[in-house]
Design a protein around this motif. Structure first.
Motif, short mmCIF file in Angstrom:
data_model
loop_
_atom_site.label_atom_id
_atom_site.label_comp_id
_atom_site.label_asym_id
_atom_site.label_seq_id
_atom_site.Cartn_x
_atom_site.Cartn_y
_atom_site.Cartn_z
N PRO A 61 0.81 -1.22 0.00
CA PRO A 61 0.00 0.00 0.00
C PRO A 61 0.84 1.27 0.00
CG PRO A 61 0.12 -0.90 2.21
CD PRO A 61 0.82 -1.89 1.31
N ASP A 62 0.20 2.39 -0.20
CA ASP A 62 0.87 3.68 -0.14
C ASP A 62 1.65 3.81 1.17
OD1 ASP A 62 0.07 4.88 -2.59
OD2 ASP A 62 -1.92 5.25 -1.77
N GLY A 63 2.90 4.27 1.04
CA GLY A 63 3.75 4.44 2.21
C GLY A 63 4.64 3.26 2.52
N ALA A 64 4.45 2.14 1.80
CA ALA A 64 5.26 0.94 2.05
C ALA A 64 6.60 1.04 1.33
CB ALA A 64 4.52 -0.30 1.58
N ARG A 65 7.64 0.50 1.95
CA ARG A 65 8.94 0.38 1.30
C ARG A 65 8.94 -0.88 0.44
NH1 ARG A 65 13.15 3.52 2.63
NH2 ARG A 65 12.88 4.97 4.38
N VAL A 66 9.51 -0.77 -0.75
CA VAL A 66 9.57 -1.92 -1.64
C VAL A 66 11.00 -2.14 -2.11
CG1 VAL A 66 7.19 -1.70 -2.45
CG2 VAL A 66 9.00 -0.46 -3.64
N ALA A 67 11.31 -3.39 -2.39
CA ALA A 67 12.60 -3.75 -2.95
C ALA A 67 12.48 -3.86 -4.46
CB ALA A 67 13.06 -5.08 -2.36
N ALA A 68 13.59 -3.79 -5.15
CA ALA A 68 13.58 -3.98 -6.60
C ALA A 68 13.06 -5.37 -6.91
CB ALA A 68 14.98 -3.80 -7.16
N GLY A 69 12.09 -5.43 -7.84
CA GLY A 69 11.49 -6.71 -8.22
C GLY A 69 10.24 -7.06 -7.44
N GLU A 70 9.93 -6.31 -6.41
CA GLU A 70 8.77 -6.62 -5.58
C GLU A 70 7.48 -6.20 -6.28
OE1 GLU A 70 7.42 -6.19 -0.89
OE2 GLU A 70 9.23 -5.21 -1.62
N THR A 71 6.44 -7.02 -6.15
CA THR A 71 5.15 -6.73 -6.77
C THR A 71 4.33 -5.83 -5.85
OG1 THR A 71 5.13 -8.83 -7.98
CG2 THR A 71 3.02 -7.72 -7.69
N VAL A 72 3.86 -4.74 -6.42
CA VAL A 72 3.07 -3.76 -5.67
C VAL A 72 1.58 -4.04 -5.80
CG1 VAL A 72 2.55 -1.30 -5.40
CG2 VAL A 72 4.87 -2.04 -5.98
N MET A 73 1.16 -4.47 -6.98
CA MET A 73 -0.25 -4.61 -7.27
C MET A 73 -0.43 -5.66 -8.36
SD MET A 73 -2.63 -1.61 -9.02
CE MET A 73 -2.56 -0.55 -7.58
N THR A 74 -1.53 -6.41 -8.30
CA THR A 74 -1.90 -7.31 -9.39
C THR A 74 -3.24 -6.87 -9.95
OG1 THR A 74 -3.00 -8.92 -7.96
CG2 THR A 74 -0.65 -9.24 -8.37
N ILE A 75 -3.42 -7.11 -11.25
CA ILE A 75 -4.67 -6.76 -11.93
C ILE A 75 -5.09 -7.96 -12.77
CG2 ILE A 75 -5.88 -5.06 -13.33
CD1 ILE A 75 -2.33 -4.26 -12.39
N ASP A 76 -6.33 -8.41 -12.59
CA ASP A 76 -6.86 -9.55 -13.33
C ASP A 76 -8.12 -9.12 -14.09
OD1 ASP A 76 -5.37 -12.19 -12.39
OD2 ASP A 76 -5.57 -10.88 -10.65
N GLY A 77 -8.22 -9.59 -15.34
CA GLY A 77 -9.41 -9.28 -16.13
C GLY A 77 -9.06 -9.05 -17.58
#
Length: 282
Positions: A77-93
């Motif tokens: 979510p907004d404000g989270a630290r992420v590493a390179a390669g990490e998935t932030v969001m998935t979208i299906d459809g």
């Protein structure tokens, strides 16, 4: 600290305008030409560089406005630290819908995550002090709401949102009003008990005059040397909130924070942040 999401009512016009700008009168003609309407896909938005994410709420909204049937899952979510390669969001459809919303979603996330990431770097330099990093009004026209929210996602503090929030007396106000004593008298006469008054000073002599006159709640110490900032904090002695501003480069923040100022305002957070590299992959 968890930053509450912004009301969707305020965000929808921004996202809708961006989608209209991108889709234009004919829609996504490339996708219409080569992607079957009934083709479904699983897509992921991945961070290609480490950082702090922001704009996730807007990206999710962009996909939903393009196609309410899309299933969006937020992993970071907004404000989270992420590493390179990490998935932030998935979208299906529907693949066509995902492709049509992709660029607007990534534009918002990349820009705002860049601001949040740069803010976090500045905040890290204040560790062990009481100083808070805050932004300015040097924002992209029309995007101030979300850019200031991105600063908060990076750990920064809120400053005034616009000209109507608080009285901030700058050097040109002082010159036009006839001096520090005159401008503070006028400002205090006009201000309600709910509105704070901040005044900018460039020298310790001006600060002395502000303290002698009274009427201010906050003093902005503009373009001062580190030595003068330290002397200014000693002169104020807790009577006013202190804000350091001007030429606040990342390499200088630790020494400025150590002077004892309450806030350090940094225009670069919003006018010079590098976009965080994010990508959408099927």
């Amino acid at each position: 600290m968890t930053i509450p999401p912004l009301p969707e009512l305020l965000l929808e016009p921004l996202v809708r305008a961006a989608l209209i700008e991108d889709l234009g009168p004919s829609g996504d003609v490339t996708t219409q030409a080569v992607i079957a309407p009934d083709l479904s896909y699983h897509a992921r938005i991945n961070a290609r560089d480490p950082g702090v994410v922001s704009g996730v709420q807007l990206a999710e909204l962009a996909f939903r406005l393009v196609d309410p049937a899309l299933r969006v899952t937020v992993l970071r979510p907004d404000g989270a630290r992420v590493a390179a390669g990490e998935t932030v969001m998935t979208i299906d459809g529907a693949a066509a819908s995902i492709l049509s919303g992709e660029r607007v979603a990534l534009n918002f996330m990349g820009r705002l995550s860049g601001i949040a990431t740069l803010t976090a770097a500045f905040v890290a330099q204040t560790k062990g002090t009481k100083a808070r990093i805050t932004c300015t009004r040097k924002t992209t026209p029309g995007l101030r709401l979300v850019e200031k929210q991105a600063v908060r996602h990076g750990g920064g503090a809120a400053h005034r949102f616009g000209l109507s929030d608080a009285i901030l007396i700058k050097d040109n106000h002082i010159a036009a009003a006839g001096g520090i004593a005159e401008v503070l008298t006028l400002a205090r006469r006009a201000a309600s008990h709910m509105r704070r008054i901040e005044i900018e000073v460039d020298t310790l002599a001006q600060l002395d005059e502000v303290l002698a006159t009274g009427g201010a709640d906050v003093v902005l110490l503009d373009n001062m040397s580190t030595e003068d900032l330290r002397a200014a904090v000693d002169l104020v002695a807790g009577r006013l909130v202190t804000e350091a501003s001007g030429n606040m480069r990342l390499r200088r923040i630790a020494e400025v924070a150590a002077t004892g100022v309450d806030f350090i305002s940094v225009g670069a957070l919003t006018h010079s942040a590098q976009v965080l590299d994010l990508g959408l992959d099927f």
